[in-house]
Design a protein around this motif. Structure first.
Motif, PDB file in Angstrom:
ATOM      1  N   ASP A 131       0.933  -1.048  -0.128  1.00  0.00           N
ATOM      2  CA  ASP A 131      -0.066   0.028  -0.101  1.00  0.00           C
ATOM      3  C   ASP A 131       0.751   1.366  -0.078  1.00  0.00           C
ATOM      4  N   VAL A 132       2.054   1.310   0.608  1.00  0.00           N
ATOM      5  CA  VAL A 132       2.931   2.455   0.544  1.00  0.00           C
ATOM      6  C   VAL A 132       3.237   2.709  -0.825  1.00  0.00           C
ATOM      7  N   GLY A 133       3.787   1.890  -1.603  1.00  0.00           N
ATOM      8  CA  GLY A 133       3.914   2.280  -3.249  1.00  0.00           C
ATOM      9  C   GLY A 133       2.717   2.762  -3.844  1.00  0.00           C
ATOM     10  N   LEU A 134       1.542   1.993  -3.507  1.00  0.00           N
ATOM     11  CA  LEU A 134       0.390   2.476  -4.332  1.00  0.00           C
ATOM     12  C   LEU A 134      -0.084   3.753  -4.009  1.00  0.00           C
ATOM     13  N   LEU A 135      -0.021   3.796  -2.683  1.00  0.00           N
ATOM     14  CA  LEU A 135      -0.485   5.429  -2.283  1.00  0.00           C
ATOM     15  C   LEU A 135       0.490   6.499  -2.648  1.00  0.00           C
ATOM     16  N   HIS A 136       1.767   5.988  -2.926  1.00  0.00           N
ATOM     17  CA  HIS A 136       2.585   7.141  -3.517  1.00  0.00           C
ATOM     18  C   HIS A 136       2.275   7.294  -4.836  1.00  0.00           C
ATOM     19  N   LEU A 137       1.922   6.396  -5.541  1.00  0.00           N
ATOM     20  CA  LEU A 137       1.559   6.243  -6.999  1.00  0.00           C
ATOM     21  C   LEU A 137       0.368   7.372  -7.183  1.00  0.00           C
ATOM     22  N   VAL A 138      -0.485   6.957  -6.124  1.00  0.00           N
ATOM     23  CA  VAL A 138      -1.939   7.582  -6.254  1.00  0.00           C
ATOM     24  C   VAL A 138      -1.914   9.336  -5.882  1.00  0.00           C
ATOM     25  N   LEU A 139      -0.728   9.523  -5.066  1.00  0.00           N
ATOM     26  CA  LEU A 139      -0.633  10.909  -4.680  1.00  0.00           C
ATOM     27  C   LEU A 139       0.256  11.693  -5.663  1.00  0.00           C
ATOM     28  N   ASP A 140       1.057  10.982  -6.257  1.00  0.00           N
ATOM     29  CA  ASP A 140       1.824  11.367  -7.367  1.00  0.00           C
ATOM     30  C   ASP A 140       1.006  11.938  -8.536  1.00  0.00           C
ATOM     31  N   ASP A 141      -0.015  10.736  -8.876  1.00  0.00           N
ATOM     32  CA  ASP A 141      -0.627  11.124  -9.937  1.00  0.00           C
ATOM     33  C   ASP A 141      -1.474  12.673  -9.840  1.00  0.00           C
ATOM     34  N   ASN A 142      -1.821  12.867  -8.708  1.00  0.00           N
ATOM     35  CA  ASN A 142      -2.407  14.099  -8.305  1.00  0.00           C
ATOM     36  C   ASN A 142      -1.272  15.120  -8.442  1.00  0.00           C
ATOM     37  N   GLY A 143      -0.242  15.147  -8.969  1.00  0.00           N
ATOM     38  CA  GLY A 143       0.692  16.151  -8.880  1.00  0.00           C
ATOM     39  C   GLY A 143       1.179  16.841  -7.642  1.00  0.00           C
ATOM     40  N   LEU A 144       1.234  15.965  -6.587  1.00  0.00           N
ATOM     41  CA  LEU A 144       1.510  16.223  -5.531  1.00  0.00           C
ATOM     42  C   LEU A 144       2.940  15.933  -4.983  1.00  0.00           C
ATOM     43  N   TYR A 145       3.452  16.456  -3.939  1.00  0.00           N
ATOM     44  CA  TYR A 145       4.798  15.860  -3.526  1.00  0.00           C
ATOM     45  C   TYR A 145       4.443  14.707  -2.738  1.00  0.00           C
TER      46      TYR A 145
END
Length: 160
Positions: A131-145
């Motif tokens: 989930d750590v990796g998945l959540l990073h991708l989810v947040l990255d896709d929103n253009g977030l830090y």
């Protein structure tokens, strides 16, 4: 141990979008935390008449914990981390609080600066390494830090 995954957004709509993507990963809205300055709360989560926004985060933010000594408000499970840190006498600000939750210093400094400049932290405690990796991708896709837990020992610089 759960790992804190964080994104930094600038608007109410971006916070909602980030939360929806986290929820799509199997988390509940109650597991999503927001952290911002009180000024940002009033700017982003209040209707023109000053009442809490009726949108989904409105109620949570209206019931948020205000930490006046540190100058921010927090809603969701991250409030327990903040309360624990404040209770333990951590007075160095948001940076030190985030570091107690496992956020590397350089990311904690960026997040603190982002919040002070009007940003909103959207975070969730990941239940597993996957989930750590998945959540990073989810947040990255929103253009977030985004951050990676210190144990991953990777530089992870994503900028808007």
């Amino acid at each position: 141990m759960e790992k804190l995954v964080i994104g930094l957004v600038q608007t109410h709509d971006e916070a909602e979008a980030a939360a929806e993507r986290i929820i799509d990963c199997g988390y509940t809205r109650q597991e999503v935390s927001l952290l911002m300055t009180d000024a940002t709360r009033h700017r982003c989560f209040r209707s023109p008449d000053g009442a809490p926004s009726s949108q989904t985060f409105g109620a949570a933010v209206a019931m948020s914990v205000v930490v006046p000594d540190l100058g921010f408000v927090v809603a969701g499970p991250l409030a327990a981390v903040v309360a624990s840190a404040v209770g333990a006498g951590i007075t160095g600000g948001l940076r030190e609080i985030l570091m107690t939750a496992g956020v590397p210093r350089h990311w904690a400094e960026r997040y603190e600066a982002g919040v002070r400049q009007g940003g909103i932290l959207v975070s969730v405690f990941a239940r597993s390494e996957r989930d750590v990796g998945l959540l990073h991708l989810v947040l990255d896709d929103n253009g977030l830090y985004a951050i990676r837990h210190a144990a991953e020992r990777e530089a992870y610089d994503i900028f808007c």
